[in-house]
Design a protein around this motif. Structure first.
Motif, short mmCIF file in Angstrom:
data_model
loop_
_atom_site.label_atom_id
_atom_site.label_comp_id
_atom_site.label_asym_id
_atom_site.label_seq_id
_atom_site.Cartn_x
_atom_site.Cartn_y
_atom_site.Cartn_z
N GLU A 4 8.84 21.99 -36.54
CA GLU A 4 9.51 23.12 -35.66
C GLU A 4 8.92 24.13 -35.75
O GLU A 4 8.55 24.89 -34.74
CB GLU A 4 10.98 23.32 -36.01
N TYR A 46 12.90 27.38 -25.52
CA TYR A 46 14.32 27.15 -25.49
C TYR A 46 14.84 25.72 -25.85
O TYR A 46 15.97 25.59 -26.41
CB TYR A 46 14.69 27.28 -23.79
N VAL A 47 13.92 24.76 -25.78
CA VAL A 47 14.36 23.41 -26.02
C VAL A 47 14.56 23.57 -27.77
O VAL A 47 15.24 22.97 -28.44
CB VAL A 47 13.18 22.47 -25.96
N LEU A 48 13.51 24.20 -28.28
CA LEU A 48 13.61 24.62 -29.94
C LEU A 48 15.04 25.18 -30.10
O LEU A 48 15.17 25.03 -31.33
CB LEU A 48 12.54 25.34 -30.29
N SER A 50 17.74 24.72 -28.96
CA SER A 50 18.85 23.76 -28.68
C SER A 50 19.75 24.26 -27.51
O SER A 50 20.92 23.98 -27.22
CB SER A 50 19.93 23.47 -29.82
N ALA A 51 18.80 24.63 -26.37
CA ALA A 51 19.46 25.32 -25.00
C ALA A 51 18.61 24.26 -24.09
O ALA A 51 17.88 25.00 -23.15
CB ALA A 51 19.00 26.76 -24.96
N GLU A 52 18.98 23.15 -23.90
CA GLU A 52 18.34 22.12 -23.04
C GLU A 52 18.59 22.72 -21.77
O GLU A 52 17.78 22.59 -20.79
CB GLU A 52 18.78 20.98 -23.41
N ASP A 120 28.36 25.96 -33.97
CA ASP A 120 28.58 24.99 -32.94
C ASP A 120 28.09 25.35 -31.55
O ASP A 120 28.44 25.03 -30.55
CB ASP A 120 29.98 24.81 -32.73
N HIS A 122 25.19 24.60 -30.21
CA HIS A 122 24.40 23.67 -29.31
C HIS A 122 25.08 22.35 -28.94
O HIS A 122 24.62 21.67 -28.23
CB HIS A 122 23.51 23.22 -30.25
N ASN A 125 26.48 22.45 -24.73
CA ASN A 125 26.04 23.92 -24.40
C ASN A 125 26.14 24.31 -23.04
O ASN A 125 26.34 25.19 -22.19
CB ASN A 125 24.60 24.37 -25.13
#
Length: 169
Positions: A4, A46-48, A50-52, A120, A122, A125
């Motif tokens: 990561e 953003y993916v890292l 956890s905001a897909e 919580d 992620h 979301n």
């Protein structure tokens, strides 16, 4: 060193280099390509986090639609695509401003105190964003769409006026 952290380092470097290339390149189309690299690397960040959903919106809206609109704007307007000699003093001042911004950003992040981390955030979301967007933030959301519509109509009117001026002798 975790995977990561390595992904963050690579994506952050791509974002910074894309932004710097965008500022330093002279051809407008090359600038837009550098901007796309910045947008895509931000989506990876953003993916890292956890905001897909936000990452998908970043790719679809910014890397896709905004970039296409910029390219159409570039192609439809008259501009000089010549290289201009830039002033060394101007580049040095911009460099100092970038370094000052980076230092203030660094100090701001390391003096920031998070009292409690959300565990919580992620989970679901996209559902949380949708619920907030269409309940608590519905008025700003709708006002933003009206402002964008007004800006679009204004741009069309300004383009028509310029076109009419060129047609008259």
């Amino acid at each position: 060193m975790t995977g990561e952290f390595m992904a963050f380092t690579v994506l952050g470097a791509i974002a910074i280099l894309g932004a710097l290339f965008m500022l330093q390149l002279s051809k407008v189309v090359h600038m837009v390509v550098a901007l796309v690299f910045t947008f895509l690397s931000l989506a990876g960040l953003y993916v890292l986090l956890s905001a897909e959903f936000v990452a998908a919106v970043q790719v679809l809206i910014y890397a896709g639609a905004i970039t296409v609109i910029m390219l159409f704007g570039i192609m439809l307007t008259k501009h000089q695509d010549e290289e201009t000699s830039s002033n060394r003093l101007k580049k040095f001042i911009v460099f100092l401003l970038i370094i000052g911004f980076a230092i203030s950003f660094y100090i701001g992040i390391y003096q920031l105190d998070f009292h409690q981390e959300g565990t919580d955030l992620h989970v679901n979301n996209t559902k949380q964003i949708g619920n907030l967007l269409y309940t608590r933030y519905i008025i700003p959301f709708e006002l933003t769409s009206v402002i964008l519509l007004v800006a679009l109509v204004g741009a069309i009117i300004l383009a028509k006026k310029d076109e009419e001026k060129e047609e008259k002798p």
